[in-house]
Write a protein that holds these residues in place. Structure first.
Motif, mmCIF file in Angstrom:
data_model
loop_
_atom_site.group_PDB
_atom_site.id
_atom_site.type_symbol
_atom_site.label_atom_id
_atom_site.label_comp_id
_atom_site.label_asym_id
_atom_site.label_seq_id
_atom_site.Cartn_x
_atom_site.Cartn_y
_atom_site.Cartn_z
ATOM 1 N N ILE A 148 2.338 1.752 -3.557
ATOM 2 C CA ILE A 148 1.316 2.222 -4.502
ATOM 3 C C ILE A 148 1.034 3.524 -4.074
ATOM 4 C CG2 ILE A 148 -1.093 1.820 -5.129
ATOM 5 C CD1 ILE A 148 -0.682 -1.289 -4.765
ATOM 6 N N ALA A 149 0.927 3.965 -3.172
ATOM 7 C CA ALA A 149 0.670 5.441 -2.809
ATOM 8 C C ALA A 149 1.656 6.260 -3.096
ATOM 9 C CB ALA A 149 0.264 5.535 -1.449
ATOM 10 N N TYR A 150 2.862 5.968 -3.016
ATOM 11 C CA TYR A 150 3.873 6.768 -3.366
ATOM 12 C C TYR A 150 3.917 6.877 -5.131
ATOM 13 C CZ TYR A 150 8.801 8.465 -3.562
ATOM 14 O OH TYR A 150 9.792 9.316 -3.966
ATOM 15 N N ILE A 175 1.558 6.662 -7.127
ATOM 16 C CA ILE A 175 0.399 7.419 -7.540
ATOM 17 C C ILE A 175 0.847 8.956 -7.121
ATOM 18 C CG2 ILE A 175 -1.913 8.101 -6.904
ATOM 19 C CD1 ILE A 175 -2.307 5.017 -6.584
ATOM 20 N N TYR A 176 1.417 9.100 -6.080
ATOM 21 C CA TYR A 176 1.846 10.665 -5.796
ATOM 22 C C TYR A 176 2.781 11.006 -6.796
ATOM 23 C CZ TYR A 176 4.770 14.085 -3.450
ATOM 24 O OH TYR A 176 5.582 15.159 -3.381
ATOM 25 N N VAL A 202 0.715 -1.228 0.027
ATOM 26 C CA VAL A 202 -0.039 -0.036 0.020
ATOM 27 C C VAL A 202 0.932 1.242 0.203
ATOM 28 C CG1 VAL A 202 -1.801 1.480 1.400
ATOM 29 C CG2 VAL A 202 -1.723 -1.323 1.054
ATOM 30 N N GLY A 203 1.785 1.226 0.757
ATOM 31 C CA GLY A 203 2.847 2.327 0.765
ATOM 32 C C GLY A 203 3.327 2.520 -0.528
#
Length: 191
Positions: free
Chosen positions: A171-173, A175-176, A168-169
């Motif tokens: 993927i979030a990064y 996307i950011y 999750v970390g």
């Protein structure tokens, strides 16, 4: 509560006040032991002192170890990296640090499979501001420590929990970075 947890608690109670100090010292030492997983001392702290005290002890250790690593890296003043990578790549790294350093540190801290310790040295070498570095460290480590504390109550769930946290970390990064990069391209295209 299983027998191993009771044994761990009793073992560290024998140390008295030195038990938390020993765990913090171990976290600091672990920074130099690359082969040793950085999340293991969090599990030990939680199993020895309970969820909240264990997480707090682990976070204190991480803050101290990160500070030491940051200033060791800073003492190199970028000379070491410039010699290894050259001026051109250092310019790209400077761009990355100015725009994505905070997110990079958070990602390295929240992902249990990336080198938690190397990021301290690198942030120092690349002259990231210490307050920004420490805020990013805590932004990543607080949720990771809490999650490890929760998952360490049932060791069989820990491995899957760590994969989920890291995934999750990451993927979030990604996307950011994608959103930020797209905004920069649109801005540059309009200019």
């Amino acid at each position: 509560m299983n027998g191993n947890e009771e044994y761990t608690q009793e073992y560290f109670k024998d140390f008295g006040v030195w038990g938390p100090v020993a765990i913090i010292a171990f976290i600091i030492l672990q920074m130099f032991l690359i082969f040793f997983p950085s999340w293991l001392p969090v599990i030990i702290a939680v199993r020895a002192y309970g969820f909240w005290w264990g997480v707090l002890i682990a976070l204190i250790g991480v803050v101290i170890a990160s500070t030491i690593g940051f200033y060791i890296g800073k003492s190199f003043k970028g000379i070491f990296l410039t010699r290894i990578f050259g001026e051109k790549k250092m310019e790209k790294m400077d761009f990355w640090i100015s725009n994505y350093a905070f997110g990079s540190v958070v990602l390295f801290r929240i992902s249990p499979f990336l080198s938690n310790d190397a990021i301290s040295f690198i942030a120092g070498m690349l002259h990231m501001k210490f307050k920004k570095f420490m805020l990013a460290t805590l932004t990543g480590m607080v949720p990771l420590s809490i999650a490890i504390g929760i998952f360490s109550e049932d060791i069989s769930k820990l491995k899957n929990g760590l994969y989920w946290i890291g995934g999750v970390g990451l993927i979030a990064y990604v996307i950011y970075i994608y959103i930020d990069y797209s905004k920069r391209r649109k801005k540059n295209f309009k200019s």
